[in-house]
Design a protein around this motif. Structure first.
Motif, PDB file in Angstrom:
ATOM      1  N   UNK A 142      16.950  -4.680 -29.956  1.00 38.30           N
ATOM      2  CA  UNK A 142      17.520  -5.966 -29.556  1.00 38.30           C
ATOM      3  C   UNK A 142      19.042  -5.941 -29.461  1.00 38.30           C
ATOM      4  N   UNK A 143      19.653  -4.767 -29.645  1.00 38.63           N
ATOM      5  CA  UNK A 143      21.107  -4.636 -29.534  1.00 38.63           C
ATOM      6  C   UNK A 143      21.549  -5.088 -28.140  1.00 38.63           C
ATOM      7  N   UNK A 144      22.596  -5.871 -28.101  1.00 37.74           N
ATOM      8  CA  UNK A 144      23.139  -6.358 -26.843  1.00 37.74           C
ATOM      9  C   UNK A 144      22.614  -7.705 -26.414  1.00 37.74           C
ATOM     10  N   UNK A 145      21.543  -8.183 -27.025  1.00 34.40           N
ATOM     11  CA  UNK A 145      21.047  -9.519 -26.683  1.00 34.40           C
ATOM     12  C   UNK A 145      22.078 -10.569 -27.083  1.00 34.40           C
ATOM     13  N   UNK A 146      22.172 -11.674 -26.338  1.00 32.00           N
ATOM     14  CA  UNK A 146      23.240 -12.646 -26.595  1.00 32.00           C
ATOM     15  C   UNK A 146      23.023 -13.467 -27.856  1.00 32.00           C
ATOM     16  N   UNK A 147      24.148 -13.938 -28.398  1.00 28.87           N
ATOM     17  CA  UNK A 147      24.162 -14.865 -29.520  1.00 28.87           C
ATOM     18  C   UNK A 147      24.161 -16.289 -28.967  1.00 28.87           C
ATOM     19  N   UNK A 148      23.241 -17.123 -29.453  1.00 30.80           N
ATOM     20  CA  UNK A 148      23.211 -18.548 -29.104  1.00 30.80           C
ATOM     21  C   UNK A 148      22.930 -19.335 -30.376  1.00 30.80           C
ATOM     22  N   UNK A 149      23.770 -20.306 -30.681  1.00 30.68           N
ATOM     23  CA  UNK A 149      23.586 -21.137 -31.876  1.00 30.68           C
ATOM     24  C   UNK A 149      22.741 -22.363 -31.543  1.00 30.68           C
ATOM     25  N   UNK A 150      22.131 -22.933 -32.582  1.00 31.63           N
ATOM     26  CA  UNK A 150      21.451 -24.220 -32.447  1.00 31.63           C
ATOM     27  C   UNK A 150      20.091 -24.198 -31.801  1.00 31.63           C
ATOM     28  N   UNK A 151      19.462 -23.033 -31.666  1.00 31.64           N
ATOM     29  CA  UNK A 151      18.195 -22.965 -30.937  1.00 31.64           C
ATOM     30  C   UNK A 151      17.068 -23.702 -31.640  1.00 31.64           C
ATOM     31  N   UNK A 152      17.053 -23.708 -32.990  1.00 33.53           N
ATOM     32  CA  UNK A 152      15.965 -24.378 -33.695  1.00 33.53           C
ATOM     33  C   UNK A 152      16.050 -25.894 -33.583  1.00 33.53           C
ATOM     34  N   UNK A 153      17.244 -26.416 -33.357  1.00 31.06           N
ATOM     35  CA  UNK A 153      17.415 -27.863 -33.308  1.00 31.06           C
ATOM     36  C   UNK A 153      17.442 -28.414 -31.898  1.00 31.06           C
TER      37      UNK A 153
END
Length: 338
Positions: free
Chosen positions: A110-121
């Motif tokens: 999964x190296x290189x996959x983007x960071x995204x915050x707040x997905x659970x909410x």
């Protein structure tokens, strides 16, 4: 000194994913934490579904993956990633390796996959979010461990993988609304240790008592839309009160390197924090090779999953990170002869 509004909002937003990995404290430059966070733009709404970096192509004529319980069938990129990782693991006989190495191998895919915050909410109601397109730090840990368990057990059914995610994310392994989610990482470790999925080895690798009370959510009720409900607020307050009886340990940042001989590939690392009301601010895995003991994690400042070359140096580079908590994934495979 009271916390400034930008810092407070950053921490509030980030804690919704169990730890403050969305606060941009995970890789701030070596400056006072308040200055580092205040310089960032704080998201004010749930992000749109991400597009994956370098999407994986599904195998030819692959059958669609079925939904599990109330979870929708996966998006095409998540389905492709799931199939590809399982196929590669089988081709490389990854399941024959020690479980920590299985965890590390899956995390590397999964190296290189983007960071995204707040997905659970993002969903209006509590939903079992299962997504391999992007991660925050805790979702990266959960999905990596869930995939590793599927690989080790020879499971190729998406439903099994989704159930592993649910078991790790929710109290007693079952989603039952917002309050059933394990919002603090010390609670996550304690619950998953009782569920036989991890073992807290912090004390065994040189940790000392960590005197910390988690109260951030109830102290910042107005910043959590779900806490407008008195019933939900009372449930979260009870959860925080229950954590006062959990014995916590951490390895101080100046002793992390001394613990390297006792760490293993795939160990879960959480960075203990000096920030009031929070237990940890970031999570990831030990990445172990003959050349280094690194830190494999979903990095907000780099906007992607990456490997930091030296765990101790990474932790020491951020003043608010005072040390680490270590949880060792438990091998789900039956022992030989059992």
């Amino acid at each position: 000194m009271p916390t400034s509004p930008p810092v407070r909002l950053a921490l509030v937003f980030s804690l919704t994913a169990l730890a403050a990995c969305g606060s941009r404290l995970d890789e701030a430059p070596p400056a006072p934490p308040a200055e580092a966070v205040a310089a960032e733009v704080v998201p004010t709404a749930a992000p749109a579904p991400p597009s994956a970096a370098a999407p994986l192509a599904p195998p030819a004529e692959a059958a669609p993956l079925a939904a599990v319980d109330s979870v929708e069938a996966p998006d095409p990129e998540t389905a492709a990633a799931f199939r590809q990782i399982l196929a590669d693991a089988q081709a490389q006989d990854v399941a024959a390796r020690p479980f920590g190495e299985v965890v590390q191998w899956v995390g590397e895919q999964l190296i290189g996959r983007p960071y995204v915050a707040g997905m659970l909410d993002a969903p209006p109601e509590e939903t079992l979010v299962v997504d391999l397109r992007a991660f925050d730090c805790v979702l990266y840990v959960e999905n990596t461990l869930a995939l590793a368990r599927a690989v080790a057990l020879g499971q190729d059914d998406y439903a099994d993988y989704a159930r592993h995610v649910e078991a790790m994310r929710y109290r007693e392994g079952q989603m039952d609304g917002y309050c059933s989610r394990l919002h603090y990482f010390s609670d996550w470790i304690d619950e998953n240790e009782r569920g036989g999925r991890v073992q807290n080895v912090t004390a065994a690798v040189g940790g000392e008592p960590f005197d910390k009370e988690v109260t951030f959510m109830t102290q910042n009720r107005d910043a959590y839309p779900k806490l407008v409900s008195d019933e939900t607020f009372a449930c979260v307050a009870d959860m925080e009160a229950g954590l006062r009886g959990v014995e916590l340990f951490y390895v101080p940042q100046d002793r992390i390197a001394e613990a390297y001989p006792l760490l293993q590939a795939g160990d879960v690392i959480a960075t203990a924090t000096s920030i009031g009301g929070l237990d940890v601010t970031h999570t990831g895995f030990v990445h172990q090779t003959p050349e280094h003991t690194g830190f494999m994690h979903a990095s907000l400042s780099s906007d992607r999953v990456k490997i930091s070359d030296d765990l101790a140096r990474y932790v020491q580079g951020i003043p608010s990170q005072i040390g680490v908590v270590v949880a060792r994934p438990v091998d789900p495979r039956p022992t030989a002869g059992s």
